[in-house]
Enzyme design. Structure first.
Site, PDB file in Angstrom:
ATOM      1  N   ASP A   1      14.343  24.368 -26.543  1.00 48.16           N
ATOM      2  CA  ASP A   1      15.113  22.995 -26.982  1.00 48.16           C
ATOM      3  C   ASP A   1      16.614  23.033 -26.593  1.00 48.16           C
ATOM      4  OD1 ASP A   1      16.033  24.556 -28.911  1.00 48.16           O
ATOM      5  OD2 ASP A   1      16.308  22.864 -30.225  1.00 48.16           O
TER       6      ASP A   1
ATOM      7  N   ASP B   1      10.621  29.406 -27.127  1.00 48.80           N
ATOM      8  CA  ASP B   1      11.813  29.624 -27.853  1.00 48.80           C
ATOM      9  C   ASP B   1      11.451  29.396 -29.300  1.00 48.80           C
ATOM     10  OD1 ASP B   1      14.667  30.316 -28.431  1.00 48.80           O
ATOM     11  OD2 ASP B   1      14.773  27.820 -28.585  1.00 48.80           O
TER      12      ASP B   1
ATOM     13  N   CYS C   1       1.020  -1.280   0.086  1.00 48.44           N
ATOM     14  CA  CYS C   1      -0.077   0.093  -0.067  1.00 48.44           C
ATOM     15  C   CYS C   1       0.875   1.359   0.066  1.00 48.44           C
ATOM     16  CB  CYS C   1      -0.962  -0.004   1.292  1.00 48.44           C
ATOM     17  SG  CYS C   1      -0.020  -0.042   2.803  1.00 48.44           S
TER      18      CYS C   1
ATOM     19  N   ASP D   1      18.900  27.413 -23.516  1.00 50.45           N
ATOM     20  CA  ASP D   1      17.444  27.491 -22.670  1.00 50.45           C
ATOM     21  C   ASP D   1      17.344  26.735 -21.451  1.00 50.45           C
ATOM     22  OD1 ASP D   1      16.038  28.680 -24.830  1.00 50.45           O
ATOM     23  OD2 ASP D   1      15.927  26.735 -25.740  1.00 50.45           O
TER      24      ASP D   1
ATOM     25  N   CYS E   1       3.420   1.717   2.518  1.00 53.48           N
ATOM     26  CA  CYS E   1       4.803   1.028   2.573  1.00 53.48           C
ATOM     27  C   CYS E   1       5.726   2.187   1.960  1.00 53.48           C
ATOM     28  CB  CYS E   1       4.599  -0.346   1.930  1.00 53.48           C
ATOM     29  SG  CYS E   1       3.494  -1.296   2.609  1.00 53.48           S
TER      30      CYS E   1
END
Length: 775
Positions: free
Chosen positions: A669, A480, A75, A673, A78
């Site tokens: 990209d 961009d 669960c 950036d 855990c």
């Protein structure tokens, strides 16, 4: 004696007159090291450097990262226990568990802690951990399903038999039943309930004891109290021959709880299928070409520099480049793009993609954890393991909720004991059962895993846990230009000579300076056939250009002003009047002006309009020249745009918007950036971008289809909406169920059905996210 403990035991044996034990024993007592389980001894193997190369990634001498499988997780509690325990170990830098796949991502300092110590720490709290292996993961999932079905079958059969006996007992109470027959039916019910509790319900007690031993209150603590209390009370009533029995409620509770967890397990496996499909992309063997001809070898034996034959229909075994052959490659499972892409000598091949038409001979460049597929898996694991803010809040609420539930149950028991002792136990049992916080803990991980899996199939990789939540609240999207709104495949249209060098010499110098760069200009010069010279002392100035030495002469390529700085003075004044373009020059002045052209992505206009329809503001920030930026902005109807932006200019604009209360999503990209992607609240990198951009981004558009960005926004908003629905339902259910159970209007068997139904509603609601709405 080896320790005071052994000394105390020996003294107790002698003092008790049991010293004959030493005379009659047939073998020497085991030493301390002999008592260490063999499994723990095997863990030390994972500390070997040669073995770690197959599953760990080194990030310097002080950091290493690996994926683990953790067995025994049942669960969300855990997950919380493992994360809290391992993160407290000195030397562990990061540890997170993916609840859906039971995989963990651990980053540690090998100078402070060994991996075997991390694995031993996990074993110490009742779980088993080992490095991730796709085959073993699949086997563990099969074993988990079989074990769950066996427990469910035992619980179901026991429940049916006990319910039939319960009906007979209820009918006997109404019509009059002999005491011996009633006692016999009670004893038969006890016998039938024992295997249900001890076998089918064993996991609840193990998990609860593990939590209590760590002084934590997990979800299975109230479950174990309810089952254990009801069974022991019923057994005592059976032995005494008087009092209420709850065998029907006990077996029903165990059956419905196991049924709910089985359905949740199946949903969890389905939701994690996107990650499992990626794991299975790589083939098991590859055809390596050597002096002795073709040889089939395991993919794990490949090394950079190997030549490999990839036949039509076969998967590419590793990252590399095409040496011979022309074909097309299907990257749909990796990027979501269904159209095969052509590949020729010199083109890149990504491991896990499928060769379609003709044989290809490739040179291996990266294997194992260094491949693109492995990096995608790490990013996906990180995203599904990290928790958004709403999930962390739910975890904290769930932990306190269990404590509050036990206090409420104690208060209810005390009140009923004072007013109606005969019903006190049944009412308390109903309160414990009906309010088990399973639904509360499942609300967020089920939704996040289903959504990230659906987006991954479309080629939108979520790499951070907060990405979906933040993207859902975004108000502005900053783009961009080059490689994002445009294809990033610059073409060299013409070269204007401004000095004494000819065209070929200028191209050679430009290619030499750009050789180490990942900028599209470098690729354009390479496509133009420029054979680079050897450049030394190469350095880049973000947003301006590159400088280096070729044949003992200093050159620069970039903006007119940047190149003019080599001479300074009047030359810089002249630079401000020059037309846009990429300039090459040395200390004597300008040598050439390069004019490049790029093409707007085919679906860019459609994607931007889709974002506007969702209420998002669009801006364009580019380091390119004014004319090129203005042309793209006009073509895509972008009203707000800025040209000649350095990374710090972009970051300043994002910071300004954030101060005004905007939630900014940045799409880029390139390497320039990366700081801007990190500065935005949520960032998206294009699949063809640099590795640094991918590492800085919260999501990666592997498909490079901008309309999928619209899909991601819609999916994120839908995910946040469903998480809120799940949390609201879980809280509303408990707010309604607790008063009803405390008032005695909910029988224990009704509480079992209600609790299991609540968890099932949450899981089924989250599974609606498995199908992403396409933009």
């Amino acid at each position: 004696m080896c320790c005071r403990g052994c000394q105390a035991v020996a003294q107790a044996i002698v003092a008790g007159g049991l010293s004959d034990f030493y005379r009659h024993r047939t073998a020497t007592s085991l030493q301390a090291q002999d008592l260490v389980p063999a499994e723990l001894d095997k863990l030390a193997l994972y500390d070997r450097e040669d073995l770690q190369q197959s599953f760990a990634v080194g990030q310097g001498e002080e950091s290493r990262e690996a994926a683990l499988i953790i067995e025994g997780i049942v669960c969300a509690a855990c997950v919380w226990l493992n994360e809290r325990h391992v993160r407290a170990l000195p030397g562990v830098q990061e540890f997170s568990v993916n609840y859906s796949t039971h995989r963990a991502r651990v980053r540690w300092n090998p100078q402070q802690i060994r991996l075997s110590q991390v694995l031993e720490a996990i074993t110490a709290i009742g779980y088993r951990a080992h490095p991730f292996d796709p085959g073993r993961q699949e086997q563990l999932q099969r074993d988990e399903r079989k074990a769950a079905l066996r427990r469910l079958a035992v619980a179901g059969l026991g429940m049916l038999q006990v319910m039939m006996l319960a009906v007979a007992l209820y009918a006997g109470d109404a019509s009059g039943m002999d005491a011996p027959l009633r006692s016999f039916l009670r004893w038969v019910s006890l016998v039938l309930t024992v295997p249900v509790v001890l076998y089918a319900g064993k996991g609840f007690f193990v998990s609860a004891w593990r939590d209590l031993r760590r002084r934590q209150l997990g979800m299975d603590v109230p479950v174990a109290l309810a089952i254990g209390g009801a069974f022991l009370a019923s057994a005592w009533a059976t032995v005494r021959g008087s009092g209420e029995i709850y065998y029907d409620s006990v077996t029903m509770f165990i059956f419905f709880l196991l049924a709910g967890r089985f359905l949740e397990m199946a949903a969890r496996h389905r939701a994690g299928q996107a990650a499992e499909e990626l794991v299975k992309l790589l083939p098991a063997t590859a055809a390596r070409l050597g002096e002795g001809g073709e040889q089939q070898v395991p993919v794990g034996d490949l090394a950079p520099g190997d030549r490999v034959l990839v036949r039509p229909g076969e998967s590419v075994p590793a990252d590399g480049r095409v040496l011979e052959g022309h074909s097309s490659v299907d990257e749909s499972l990796l990027t979501g793009e269904s159209v095969p892409l052509p590949r020729a000598p010199g083109d890149r091949l990504t491991g896990g993609t499928v060769n379609n038409e003709s044989p290809l001979i490739m040179e291996v460049e990266a294997v194992g954890e260094g491949t693109v597929l492995a990096s995608i898996m790490r990013l996906l694991d990180r995203a599904q393991s990290e928790k958004p803010g709403v999930a962390r809040l739910a975890d904290r609420v769930a932990a306190w909720f269990v404590a509050a539930l036990l206090l409420v149950a104690a208060g209810v028991a005390w009140w009923w004991w004072q007013h109606d002792p005969t019903h006190a136990f049944a009412v308390t049992l109903s309160v414990l059962v009906v309010t088990c916080p399973c639904a509360l803990s499942l609300a967020t991980p089920a939704a996040v895993t289903a959504a990230t899996g659906a987006l991954t199939r479309l080629g939108v990789l979520t790499t951070r846990g907060h990405a979906l939540e933040t993207l859902a609240r975004a108000t502005h999207v900053i783009f961009d230009k080059t490689g994002t709104l445009t294809e990033g495949r610059l073409r060299l249209e013409r070269v204007e000579l401004l000095g004494q060098r000819d065209r070929g010499a200028c191209l050679q110098l430009a290619a030499a300076l750009e050789r180490a760069s990942e900028h599209p200009i470098a690729r354009a010069l390479e496509l133009a056939g420029a054979a680079p010279s050897a450049a030394t002392q190469v350095s880049a100035s973000a947003g301006q250009g590159i400088e280096g030495w070729v044949a003992d002469r200093r050159y620069r390529i970039g903006t007119a002003d940047y190149v003019a700085q080599l001479r300074g003075g009047q030359e810089r004044e002249v630079a401000r009047t020059l037309p846009d373009g990429v300039y090459l020059g040395d200390q004597d002045g300008y040598l050439a002006r390069f004019i490049f052209a790029d093409q707007v992505r085919a679906q860019a206009a459609e994607a931007l309009q889709g974002l506007r329809d969702l209420g998002l503001e669009i801006e364009l920030l580019s380091g390119d020249q004014s004319a090129a930026v203005e042309a793209v902005a006009g073509q895509l109807a972008i009203r707000r745009y800025q040209a000649r932006c350095r990374p710090q200019d972009k970051l300043a604009r994002i910071t300004e918007l954030q101060r005004q209360g905007a939630v900014v999503a940045m799409v880029g990209d390139g390497v320039n950036d990366a700081p801007v992607l990190a500065g935005a609240q949520v960032s998206l990198a294009m699949g063809g971008g640099t590795q640094l951009a991918h590492a800085s981004a919260d999501m990666v558009l592997l498909s490079e289809q901008l309309p999928h960005l619209v899909t991601a926004v819609r999916a994120s908003r839908r995910t946040l909406r469903i998480i809120r629905q799940n949390l609201s339902w879980a809280l509303l259910y408990n707010l309604l169920a607790i008063p009803l159970a405390a008032g005695g209007w909910v029988a224990p068997w009704m509480a079992a059905i209600g609790m299991s139904g609540s968890s099932l509603v949450v899981v089924l609601n989250a599974l609606r996210l498995r199908v992403a709405e396409r933009g």
